[in-house]
Design an enzyme around this catalytic site. Structure first.
Site, PDB file in Angstrom:
ATOM      1  N   THR A  31       0.723  -1.213  -0.137  1.00 15.00           N
ATOM      2  CA  THR A  31       0.105  -0.049   0.050  1.00 15.00           C
ATOM      3  C   THR A  31       1.115   1.060   0.122  1.00 15.00           C
ATOM      4  OG1 THR A  31      -1.399  -1.305   1.260  1.00 15.00           O
ATOM      5  CG2 THR A  31      -2.049   0.978   1.138  1.00 15.00           C
ATOM      6  N   ALA A  83      -1.009  -0.886   7.157  1.00 13.72           N
ATOM      7  CA  ALA A  83      -1.074  -1.764   8.686  1.00 13.72           C
ATOM      8  C   ALA A  83      -1.634  -3.058   8.010  1.00 13.72           C
ATOM      9  CB  ALA A  83      -2.302  -0.972   9.464  1.00 13.72           C
ATOM     10  N   ASP A  84      -1.231  -4.045   8.843  1.00 14.67           N
ATOM     11  CA  ASP A  84      -2.075  -5.235   8.697  1.00 14.67           C
ATOM     12  C   ASP A  84      -3.373  -5.344   9.317  1.00 14.67           C
ATOM     13  OD1 ASP A  84       0.471  -6.488   7.437  1.00 14.67           O
ATOM     14  OD2 ASP A  84       1.440  -5.611   9.560  1.00 14.67           O
ATOM     15  N   GLU A 103       9.390   1.912  11.225  1.00 11.85           N
ATOM     16  CA  GLU A 103       8.060   2.425  11.150  1.00 11.85           C
ATOM     17  C   GLU A 103       7.765   3.049  12.356  1.00 11.85           C
ATOM     18  OE1 GLU A 103       5.702  -1.062  10.086  1.00 11.85           O
ATOM     19  OE2 GLU A 103       6.481  -0.744   7.837  1.00 11.85           O
TER      20      GLU A 103
HETATM   21  C1  5RP Z   1       5.403  -3.515   6.808  1.00 11.77           C
HETATM   22  C2  5RP Z   1       3.889  -2.840   7.470  1.00 11.77           C
HETATM   23  C3  5RP Z   1       3.057  -2.729   6.282  1.00 11.77           C
HETATM   24  O1  5RP Z   1       2.527  -1.563   6.533  1.00 11.77           O
HETATM   25  C4  5RP Z   1       2.062  -3.941   6.589  1.00 11.77           C
HETATM   26  O2  5RP Z   1       2.648  -5.218   6.591  1.00 11.77           O
HETATM   27  C5  5RP Z   1       0.922  -3.726   5.668  1.00 11.77           C
HETATM   28  O3  5RP Z   1       1.593  -4.237   4.198  1.00 11.77           O
HETATM   29  P1  5RP Z   1       0.769  -4.175   2.649  1.00 11.77           P
HETATM   30  O4  5RP Z   1       0.393  -2.615   2.586  1.00 11.77           O
HETATM   31  O5  5RP Z   1       1.388  -4.654   1.718  1.00 11.77           O
HETATM   32  O6  5RP Z   1      -0.699  -4.994   3.085  1.00 11.77           O
HETATM   33  O7  5RP Z   1       3.931  -2.687   8.725  1.00 11.77           O
HETATM   34  O8  5RP Z   1       6.280  -3.740   8.151  1.00 11.77           O
END
Ligand code: 5RP
EC number: 5.3.1.6
Length: 218
Positions: A31, A83-84, A103
């Site tokens: 993202t 974010a996850d 982060e």
């Molecule tokens: C990386 C992170 C990312 O923001 C999180 O994993 C979301 O990733 P994506 O946008 O690929 O779903 O915390 O350490």
């Protein structure tokens, strides 16, 4: 819309939060990559970026966006990252891309944290996504035993070394009712660098990509 289209939509929407002539805090992940690509289109009106990973630094440089060392700047108006999982209080689990420590550092400096996420990330209770914990390699087994005492099931993320030279334990089976409390408890374990709960430094704004467009939560 596909999940990638939702991610692209929120990446573009975050541009509205970027003041002129500033240095922008940039996160990590798929993202955040869409945000970096959108940032490239307005790079003439920013000074540059500070980033939370080597991967994002490489993408910023590919777009010829100047990258600054965090130690060279004393303020950061905004940090944009994915974010996850994110709950309704805008507390998050992050670190799926193993960049959680940087982060957390960059977002701590930022005045405003803008989280960009597709609708699948918005949850009532955090914990379905395994909680990443960055650990000094020699402390791996000790930290894993301590995480079991907290009710989790840690799994070593095989083959992953963070940008800081450490390893990741992903903690399964947590239903996180009190994110700020658990964030502090895990950080107290000797050998933990940091954990992926962003509860004390939560997002200020969530741009959520949905089938009905980008929704804003504050
Ligand atoms: C990386 C992170 C990312 O923001 C999180 O994993 C979301 O990733 P994506 O946008 O690929 O779903 O915390 O350490």
């Amino acid at each position: 819309m596909t999940q990638n289209e939702l991610k692209e939509a929120v990446g573009r929407a975050a541009i509205a939060y970027i003041p002129d002539d500033c240095i922008v805090g940039v996160g990590t992940g798929s993202t955040a990559n869409y945000f970096i690509d959108a940032l490239a289109e307005i790079k003439g009106r920013i000074r540059g970026a500070v980033s939370s990973s080597e991967a994002s630094i490489a993408r910023l440089k590919k777009h010829n966006i100047p990258v600054y060392d965090l130690n060279a700047i004393d303020s950061l108006p905004v940090y944009v990252d994915g974010a996850d999982e994110i709950n309704h209080q805008l507390q998050m689990i992050k670190g799926g891309g193993a960049a959680l420590t940087r982060e957390k550092i960059v977002s701590a400096v930022a005045e405003q944290f803008v989280c960009i996420a597709d609708a699948s990330k918005y949850v009532g209770v955090l914990g379905n996504f395994p909680l990443p914990v960055e650990v000094i390699p020699m402390a791996r087994s000790y930290v894993a035993r301590e995480l079991v005492k907290l009710g989790g099931h840690p799994a070593y993320r095989e083959g992953v070394v963070t940008d800081n030279g450490n390893i990741i334990l992903d903690v399964h089976g947590l239903r996180i009712a009190e994110p700020a409390k658990l964030e502090a408890e895990i950080n107290q374990i000797v050998g933990v660098v940091t954990n992926g709960l962003f509860a004390r430094r939560r997002a200020d704004v969530l741009l959520l990509g949905t089938e009905d467009g980008v929704k804003t939560y504050k």
